[in-house]
Design an enzyme around this catalytic site. Structure first.
Site, PDB file in Angstrom:
ATOM      1  N   ASP A 149      20.462 -42.952  42.978  1.00  0.00           N
ATOM      2  CA  ASP A 149      19.118 -43.016  43.575  1.00  0.00           C
ATOM      3  C   ASP A 149      18.818 -41.728  44.341  1.00  0.00           C
ATOM      4  OD1 ASP A 149      21.307 -44.047  45.376  1.00  0.00           O
ATOM      5  OD2 ASP A 149      19.707 -43.642  46.816  1.00  0.00           O
ATOM      6  N   LYS A 160      24.789 -35.976  53.608  1.00  0.00           N
ATOM      7  CA  LYS A 160      24.851 -34.846  54.551  1.00  0.00           C
ATOM      8  C   LYS A 160      25.579 -33.673  53.911  1.00  0.00           C
ATOM      9  CE  LYS A 160      24.593 -37.412  58.793  1.00  0.00           C
ATOM     10  NZ  LYS A 160      25.357 -38.220  59.725  1.00  0.00           N
ATOM     11  N   GLU A 174      37.294 -49.810  41.101  1.00  0.00           N
ATOM     12  CA  GLU A 174      36.694 -49.846  42.444  1.00  0.00           C
ATOM     13  C   GLU A 174      37.761 -49.482  43.470  1.00  0.00           C
ATOM     14  OE1 GLU A 174      33.815 -50.067  44.162  1.00  0.00           O
ATOM     15  OE2 GLU A 174      35.056 -50.164  45.957  1.00  0.00           O
ATOM     16  N   ASP A 185      41.601 -45.168  43.685  1.00  0.00           N
ATOM     17  CA  ASP A 185      40.733 -43.989  43.587  1.00  0.00           C
ATOM     18  C   ASP A 185      40.569 -43.564  42.120  1.00  0.00           C
ATOM     19  OD1 ASP A 185      39.662 -41.379  43.656  1.00  0.00           O
ATOM     20  OD2 ASP A 185      40.502 -41.054  45.652  1.00  0.00           O
ATOM     21  N   ASP A 188      28.893 -43.086  45.796  1.00  0.00           N
ATOM     22  CA  ASP A 188      28.393 -42.770  47.147  1.00  0.00           C
ATOM     23  C   ASP A 188      27.781 -41.369  47.149  1.00  0.00           C
ATOM     24  OD1 ASP A 188      29.216 -45.202  48.349  1.00  0.00           O
ATOM     25  OD2 ASP A 188      31.278 -44.454  48.341  1.00  0.00           O
ATOM     26  N   GLU A 205      33.775 -48.586  33.858  1.00  0.00           N
ATOM     27  CA  GLU A 205      32.797 -48.336  34.924  1.00  0.00           C
ATOM     28  C   GLU A 205      33.535 -47.905  36.185  1.00  0.00           C
ATOM     29  OE1 GLU A 205      29.278 -50.261  37.733  1.00  0.00           O
ATOM     30  OE2 GLU A 205      30.943 -51.521  37.100  1.00  0.00           O
TER      31      GLU A 205
HETATM   32  C1  LIG Z   1      27.155 -47.284  46.596  1.00  0.00           C
HETATM   33  S1  LIG Z   1      28.422 -48.326  46.040  1.00  0.00           S
HETATM   34  C2  LIG Z   1      27.840 -48.815  44.408  1.00  0.00           C
HETATM   35  C3  LIG Z   1      28.467 -50.121  43.941  1.00  0.00           C
HETATM   36  C4  LIG Z   1      27.920 -50.658  42.620  1.00  0.00           C
HETATM   37  N1  LIG Z   1      28.071 -49.703  41.539  1.00  0.00           N
HETATM   38  C5  LIG Z   1      26.485 -51.093  42.735  1.00  0.00           C
HETATM   39  O1  LIG Z   1      25.636 -50.484  42.073  1.00  0.00           O
HETATM   40  O2  LIG Z   1      26.224 -52.049  43.488  1.00  0.00           O
HETATM   41  C6  LIG Z   1      29.695 -47.154  45.668  1.00  0.00           C
HETATM   42  C7  LIG Z   1      31.050 -47.787  45.377  1.00  0.00           C
HETATM   43  O3  LIG Z   1      31.941 -46.778  44.938  1.00  0.00           O
HETATM   44  C8  LIG Z   1      33.218 -47.032  45.485  1.00  0.00           C
HETATM   45  N2  LIG Z   1      33.963 -45.759  45.471  1.00  0.00           N
HETATM   46  C9  LIG Z   1      33.763 -44.703  46.288  1.00  0.00           C
HETATM   47  N3  LIG Z   1      34.622 -43.712  46.002  1.00  0.00           N
HETATM   48  C10 LIG Z   1      35.388 -44.153  44.946  1.00  0.00           C
HETATM   49  C11 LIG Z   1      36.465 -43.594  44.232  1.00  0.00           C
HETATM   50  N4  LIG Z   1      36.939 -42.364  44.508  1.00  0.00           N
HETATM   51  N5  LIG Z   1      37.022 -44.328  43.237  1.00  0.00           N
HETATM   52  C12 LIG Z   1      36.547 -45.576  42.956  1.00  0.00           C
HETATM   53  N6  LIG Z   1      35.533 -46.156  43.627  1.00  0.00           N
HETATM   54  C13 LIG Z   1      34.953 -45.458  44.609  1.00  0.00           C
HETATM   55  C14 LIG Z   1      32.916 -47.564  46.862  1.00  0.00           C
HETATM   56  O4  LIG Z   1      33.993 -48.298  47.401  1.00  0.00           O
HETATM   57  C15 LIG Z   1      31.685 -48.438  46.592  1.00  0.00           C
HETATM   58  O5  LIG Z   1      32.031 -49.769  46.300  1.00  0.00           O
END
Ligand SMILES: C[S@@+](CC[C@H](N)C(=O)[O-])C[C@H]1O[C@@H](n2cnc3c(N)ncnc32)[C@H](O)[C@@H]1O
Length: 222
Positions: free
Chosen positions: A164, A132, A78, A105, A128, A53
């Site tokens: 979403d 924008k 994460e 990352d 994320d 995941e």
């Molecule tokens: C909107 S949150 C969703 C978290 C979780 N999946 C949930 O549904 O509650 C997006 C997550 O992706 C992580 N994230 C963003 N860019 C990432 C990347 N390049 N590699 C790994 N994680 C990333 C962020 O730190 C954040 O915790």
């Protein structure tokens, strides 16, 4: 809170210990890393199928999945250390032997650290959306990442992408349908809304509460 980064910023390097792999940002020695097979004792120590995941957040969804499906090895990936530490805390507290945490990352892990053609299922839950226009370039689910992620998968392995954000959902579908590595498993528009029994996560609960539609995009590696 016991889990801390074990070096100063100047000495930053990837570290693998106790079911946690930390990849610092702004590190430039990725080519030196020797990829480790999942059955290595430092990872899972067995040959069960692996589900990955990306964007696990605080890990609520994956901790539950790992408990529900103990015959799979589950990997949470994460970016943020504070969130990855929460997942590791859950793994320790609830003694979940089939869970492993990667912190860093996803793009770097896919390109340099994870063994190719080894993963049976890929989930990306609520990446994320960068809504924008001028920020859209930061979205994770675009090329080259979707193709590099496909290279990690076994042939026929399935990918589940959840968002979403309707424009992002359409962009993900376009990216995947125009990729030579992916094949849609759902008829056009290639997603379904508000799937039942998908599991719970912080963002899934939040968006549901706010009445937003959850888009589940389901593809398969060719
Ligand atoms: C909107 S949150 C969703 C978290 C979780 N999946 C949930 O549904 O509650 C997006 C997550 O992706 C992580 N994230 C963003 N860019 C990432 C990347 N390049 N590699 C790994 N994680 C990333 C962020 O730190 C954040 O915790």
């Amino acid at each position: 809170m016991e889990l801390r980064i074990p070096f100063s910023w100047e000495e930053r390097r990837p570290v693998l210990l106790e079911k946690f792999f930390y990849l610092p940002s702004l590190y430039d020695g990725h080519e030196n890393w020797q990829k480790i097979p999942w059955n290595d004792d430092r990872l899972f120590g067995n040959d069960r199928p692996v589900a990955l995941e990306c964007c696990s957040g605080n890990g609520q969804w994956i901790c539950q999945k790992a408990k529900e499906e103990p015959d799979l090895n589950w990997v949470a990936l994460e970016l943020r250390f504070d969130r990855a530490r929460k997942i590791w805390g859950c793994l320790q507290r609830e003694r979940i032997p089939n869970l492993f945490v990667l912190c860093g990352d996803a793009r770097l892990f896919a390109r340099h650290y994870l063994p190719k053609e080894t993963i049976s299922r890929l989930y990306v839950n609520f990446p994320d959306p960068w809504p924008k226009k001028r920020h859209a370039k930061h979205r994770l689910l675009q090329r080259p990442f979707v193709d590099e992620a496909a290279e990690l998968l076994l042939s026929g392995a399935e990918g589940f992408f959840v968002t979403d954000d309707p424009p992002y959902a359409n962009e993900i579908v376009t990216t995947l349908t125009t990729s030579p590595f992916w094949r849609a498993l759902l008829p056009s528009p290639h997603y379904k809304c508000n799937p039942e029994d998908y599991g719970r996560s912080f963002f899934l609960d939040l968006w549901k509460q706010k009445g937003k539609s959850i888009h589940l995009i389901h593809f398969q590696k060719r």
